[in-house]
Design a protein around this motif. Structure first.
Motif, PDB file in Angstrom:
ATOM      1  N   SER A  57       0.826  -1.378   0.022  1.00  0.00           N
ATOM      2  CA  SER A  57      -0.022   0.196   0.163  1.00  0.00           C
ATOM      3  C   SER A  57       0.814   1.312   0.023  1.00  0.00           C
ATOM      4  CB  SER A  57      -1.054  -0.009   1.035  1.00  0.00           C
ATOM      5  OG  SER A  57      -0.209   0.022   2.550  1.00  0.00           O
ATOM      6  N   GLY A  58       2.317   1.278   0.143  1.00  0.00           N
ATOM      7  CA  GLY A  58       3.121   2.351   0.245  1.00  0.00           C
ATOM      8  C   GLY A  58       3.562   2.329   1.582  1.00  0.00           C
ATOM      9  N   GLY A  59       5.015   2.700   1.699  1.00  0.00           N
ATOM     10  CA  GLY A  59       5.258   2.934   2.946  1.00  0.00           C
ATOM     11  C   GLY A  59       6.002   1.500   3.685  1.00  0.00           C
ATOM     12  N   GLU A  60       5.939   0.474   2.936  1.00  0.00           N
ATOM     13  CA  GLU A  60       6.557  -0.706   3.512  1.00  0.00           C
ATOM     14  C   GLU A  60       8.029  -0.887   3.500  1.00  0.00           C
ATOM     15  OE1 GLU A  60       2.135  -1.810   2.137  1.00  0.00           O
ATOM     16  OE2 GLU A  60       4.225  -0.607   1.295  1.00  0.00           O
ATOM     17  N   VAL A  61       8.690  -1.606   4.294  1.00  0.00           N
ATOM     18  CA  VAL A  61       9.934  -1.844   4.348  1.00  0.00           C
ATOM     19  C   VAL A  61      10.197  -3.310   4.214  1.00  0.00           C
ATOM     20  CG1 VAL A  61      12.265  -1.724   5.494  1.00  0.00           C
ATOM     21  CG2 VAL A  61      10.690   0.149   5.687  1.00  0.00           C
ATOM     22  N   LEU A  62      10.527  -4.016   2.951  1.00  0.00           N
ATOM     23  CA  LEU A  62      10.747  -5.342   2.739  1.00  0.00           C
ATOM     24  C   LEU A  62      12.055  -5.771   3.159  1.00  0.00           C
ATOM     25  CD1 LEU A  62       8.778  -5.387  -0.706  1.00  0.00           C
ATOM     26  CD2 LEU A  62       7.918  -5.764   1.736  1.00  0.00           C
ATOM     27  N   ASP A  63      12.354  -6.854   3.828  1.00  0.00           N
ATOM     28  CA  ASP A  63      13.553  -7.291   4.306  1.00  0.00           C
ATOM     29  C   ASP A  63      13.806  -8.873   3.440  1.00  0.00           C
ATOM     30  OD1 ASP A  63      14.642  -5.260   6.082  1.00  0.00           O
ATOM     31  OD2 ASP A  63      13.253  -6.259   7.599  1.00  0.00           O
ATOM     32  N   PHE A  64      14.913  -8.810   2.704  1.00  0.00           N
ATOM     33  CA  PHE A  64      15.086  -9.964   2.075  1.00  0.00           C
ATOM     34  C   PHE A  64      16.457 -10.669   2.444  1.00  0.00           C
ATOM     35  CE2 PHE A  64      12.554  -7.577  -0.784  1.00  0.00           C
ATOM     36  CZ  PHE A  64      11.592  -8.817  -1.471  1.00  0.00           C
ATOM     37  N   ASP A  65      16.994 -11.890   2.095  1.00  0.00           N
ATOM     38  CA  ASP A  65      18.028 -12.236   2.560  1.00  0.00           C
ATOM     39  C   ASP A  65      19.638 -11.468   2.137  1.00  0.00           C
ATOM     40  OD1 ASP A  65      16.779 -14.369   3.365  1.00  0.00           O
ATOM     41  OD2 ASP A  65      17.066 -15.486   1.506  1.00  0.00           O
ATOM     42  N   ASP A  66      20.871 -11.727   2.429  1.00  0.00           N
ATOM     43  CA  ASP A  66      21.846 -11.102   2.111  1.00  0.00           C
ATOM     44  C   ASP A  66      21.690  -9.469   2.620  1.00  0.00           C
ATOM     45  OD1 ASP A  66      22.868 -13.523   1.116  1.00  0.00           O
ATOM     46  OD2 ASP A  66      21.769 -13.108  -0.732  1.00  0.00           O
ATOM     47  N   GLY A  67      21.047  -9.120   3.553  1.00  0.00           N
ATOM     48  CA  GLY A  67      20.993  -7.897   3.875  1.00  0.00           C
ATOM     49  C   GLY A  67      20.216  -6.627   2.995  1.00  0.00           C
ATOM     50  N   ILE A  68      19.409  -7.462   2.033  1.00  0.00           N
ATOM     51  CA  ILE A  68      18.860  -6.500   1.067  1.00  0.00           C
ATOM     52  C   ILE A  68      17.582  -5.830   1.646  1.00  0.00           C
ATOM     53  CG2 ILE A  68      18.073  -6.468  -1.098  1.00  0.00           C
ATOM     54  CD1 ILE A  68      19.813  -8.641  -1.844  1.00  0.00           C
ATOM     55  N   THR A  69      17.534  -4.681   1.443  1.00  0.00           N
ATOM     56  CA  THR A  69      16.276  -4.006   1.970  1.00  0.00           C
ATOM     57  C   THR A  69      15.657  -3.178   0.756  1.00  0.00           C
ATOM     58  OG1 THR A  69      16.950  -3.626   4.347  1.00  0.00           O
ATOM     59  CG2 THR A  69      15.232  -2.166   3.591  1.00  0.00           C
ATOM     60  N   VAL A  70      14.169  -3.418   0.695  1.00  0.00           N
ATOM     61  CA  VAL A  70      13.370  -2.609  -0.233  1.00  0.00           C
ATOM     62  C   VAL A  70      12.447  -1.799   0.275  1.00  0.00           C
ATOM     63  CG1 VAL A  70      11.938  -2.843  -2.306  1.00  0.00           C
ATOM     64  CG2 VAL A  70      13.811  -4.662  -1.950  1.00  0.00           C
ATOM     65  N   ARG A  71      12.283  -0.396   0.229  1.00  0.00           N
ATOM     66  CA  ARG A  71      11.396   0.548   0.799  1.00  0.00           C
ATOM     67  C   ARG A  71      10.631   0.932  -0.072  1.00  0.00           C
ATOM     68  NH1 ARG A  71      13.699   1.919   5.711  1.00  0.00           N
ATOM     69  NH2 ARG A  71      15.828   1.433   5.881  1.00  0.00           N
ATOM     70  N   THR A  72       9.464   1.304   0.092  1.00  0.00           N
ATOM     71  CA  THR A  72       8.290   1.574  -0.788  1.00  0.00           C
ATOM     72  C   THR A  72       7.744   3.128  -0.510  1.00  0.00           C
ATOM     73  OG1 THR A  72       6.376   0.633   0.254  1.00  0.00           O
ATOM     74  CG2 THR A  72       7.803  -0.671  -0.965  1.00  0.00           C
ATOM     75  N   VAL A  73       7.322   3.650  -1.429  1.00  0.00           N
ATOM     76  CA  VAL A  73       6.613   5.017  -1.080  1.00  0.00           C
ATOM     77  C   VAL A  73       5.624   5.294  -2.060  1.00  0.00           C
ATOM     78  CG1 VAL A  73       8.099   6.733  -2.292  1.00  0.00           C
ATOM     79  CG2 VAL A  73       6.882   7.378  -0.288  1.00  0.00           C
ATOM     80  N   LEU A  74       4.573   6.022  -2.040  1.00  0.00           N
ATOM     81  CA  LEU A  74       3.585   6.368  -3.068  1.00  0.00           C
ATOM     82  C   LEU A  74       3.863   7.611  -3.885  1.00  0.00           C
ATOM     83  CD1 LEU A  74       0.091   5.739  -0.891  1.00  0.00           C
ATOM     84  CD2 LEU A  74       0.951   4.404  -3.023  1.00  0.00           C
ATOM     85  N   THR A  75       3.822   7.529  -5.181  1.00  0.00           N
ATOM     86  CA  THR A  75       4.097   8.873  -6.091  1.00  0.00           C
ATOM     87  C   THR A  75       2.785   9.480  -6.434  1.00  0.00           C
ATOM     88  OG1 THR A  75       4.138   7.487  -8.014  1.00  0.00           O
ATOM     89  CG2 THR A  75       6.356   7.640  -6.678  1.00  0.00           C
ATOM     90  N   ASN A  76       2.959  10.474  -6.947  1.00  0.00           N
ATOM     91  CA  ASN A  76       1.722  11.231  -7.742  1.00  0.00           C
ATOM     92  C   ASN A  76       1.340  10.847  -9.085  1.00  0.00           C
ATOM     93  OD1 ASN A  76      -0.166  13.206  -8.075  1.00  0.00           O
ATOM     94  ND2 ASN A  76       1.197  14.794  -8.526  1.00  0.00           N
ATOM     95  N   HIS A  77       0.572  10.068  -9.069  1.00  0.00           N
ATOM     96  CA  HIS A  77       0.329   9.394 -10.636  1.00  0.00           C
ATOM     97  C   HIS A  77      -1.097   8.874 -10.601  1.00  0.00           C
ATOM     98  CE1 HIS A  77       1.260   7.908 -14.362  1.00  0.00           C
ATOM     99  NE2 HIS A  77       0.936   6.729 -14.134  1.00  0.00           N
ATOM    100  N   PRO A  78      -2.058   9.105 -11.540  1.00  0.00           N
ATOM    101  CA  PRO A  78      -3.360   8.751 -11.886  1.00  0.00           C
ATOM    102  C   PRO A  78      -3.400   7.234 -11.258  1.00  0.00           C
ATOM    103  CG  PRO A  78      -2.750   9.919 -13.553  1.00  0.00           C
ATOM    104  CD  PRO A  78      -1.642   9.709 -12.702  1.00  0.00           C
ATOM    105  N   ASP A  79      -4.547   6.696 -10.527  1.00  0.00           N
ATOM    106  CA  ASP A  79      -4.700   5.492  -9.901  1.00  0.00           C
ATOM    107  C   ASP A  79      -3.780   5.037  -8.995  1.00  0.00           C
ATOM    108  OD1 ASP A  79      -7.011   5.213 -11.924  1.00  0.00           O
ATOM    109  OD2 ASP A  79      -5.510   4.577 -13.383  1.00  0.00           O
TER     110      ASP A  79
END
Length: 264
Positions: free
Chosen positions: A120-142
């Motif tokens: 939904s936006g704002g999540e922090v996803l942790d993967f193996d090997d110390g990999i992190t994926v962060r999310t945020v919402l942008t300004n776009h239709p839909d």
């Protein structure tokens, strides 16, 4: 638009591969995904694993998935992350393009294991090997998601399909702060966006400009800017001129090209 005038900067819709060690992250599943799938099949003798990070499900960002070869082999496995919206899961939204009358093969006919995850936006996803994926919402239709992939002190941000505000967005500024690489929606120029001359205004269309990308990079103290999501009417000659203007304003800048590889 594929053709003789777009062989250098590319005619495929959005698809970016990020490889960390043996782990693949595939950001968006546009038409370029077909070629990536063929390369993965050629270069892997065993099971293929990967994670898809889908910014949004507008057609140009998912239309390659029905032609992604590795998804048809049952030994392969992919996790797919994207937005749930309109009261429907990401999986339900994503499979829509592979239902009649749009496509003759259902998503369920693909042999690979496909694991869908709602964001939904704002999540922090942790993967193996110390990999992190962060999310945020942008300004776009839909609605649309930006991604920041980090590992070992290095970072890559993907901000495709975002329309800038009157001033630098503090949320995006914080999101890309200090990033090594930022792939940014530079679909238009400032003049095109404003609708100067006889051209229509692009305000409200959900895209940004290379000039606004430079402002964001400078405000955030980020490093390399990659201009992305080229306007459909651009030729290679057009993109070369835009890249030259952008580099004059921000030297650590380049325009995305078909098959480009950047090592961090």
């Amino acid at each position: 638009m594929p053709g003789p005038l777009t062989t250098q900067y590319g005619g495929n819709t959005a698809c970016v591969q990020v490889r960390i060690g043996e782990r693949d992250f595939i950001i968006d599943a546009g038409s370029g995904l077909y070629h990536l799938g063929q390369a993965l099949l050629k270069n892997n003798s065993g099971p293929i694993r990967g994670a898809f990070l889908i910014s949004h499900i507008h057609w140009d960002h998912i239309q390659g998935f029905p032609f992604f070869g590795p998804a048809f082999a049952d030994q392969n496995r992919f996790a797919l992350y994207g937005q749930a919206k309109l009261g429907r899961t990401f999986a339900d939204l994503f499979r829509g393009q592979m239902q009649p009358p749009y496509f003759p093969v259902l998503l369920e006919a693909m042999g690979a294991q496909l694991d869908f995850h709602d964001l939904s936006g704002g999540e922090v996803l942790d993967f193996d090997d110390g990999i992190t994926v962060r999310t945020v919402l942008t300004n776009h239709p839909d609605g649309c998601l930006a991604y920041r992939i980090e590992q070992g002190g290095r970072s890559c941000c993907y901000l495709s399909d975002t329309e800038h505000c009157a001033s630098v967005d503090p949320v995006l500024k914080a999101f890309i702060a200090g990033a090594d690489l930022v792939i940014y929606d530079a679909c238009y120029t400032d003049e095109e966006y404003k609708g100067e001359g006889l051209q229509p205004s692009r305000k409200g269309w959900g895209h940004s400009t290379w000039q606004e990308g430079v402002k964001l990079m400078q405000a955030a103290g980020a490093k390399t800017l990659v201009l992305f999501h080229h306007a459909v009417e651009r030729t290679d000659a057009d993109m070369q001129r835009i890249e030259e203007m952008a580099k004059a304003a921000y030297p650590d800048c380049l325009a995305a090209r078909e098959g480009m590889t950047i090592r961090l």
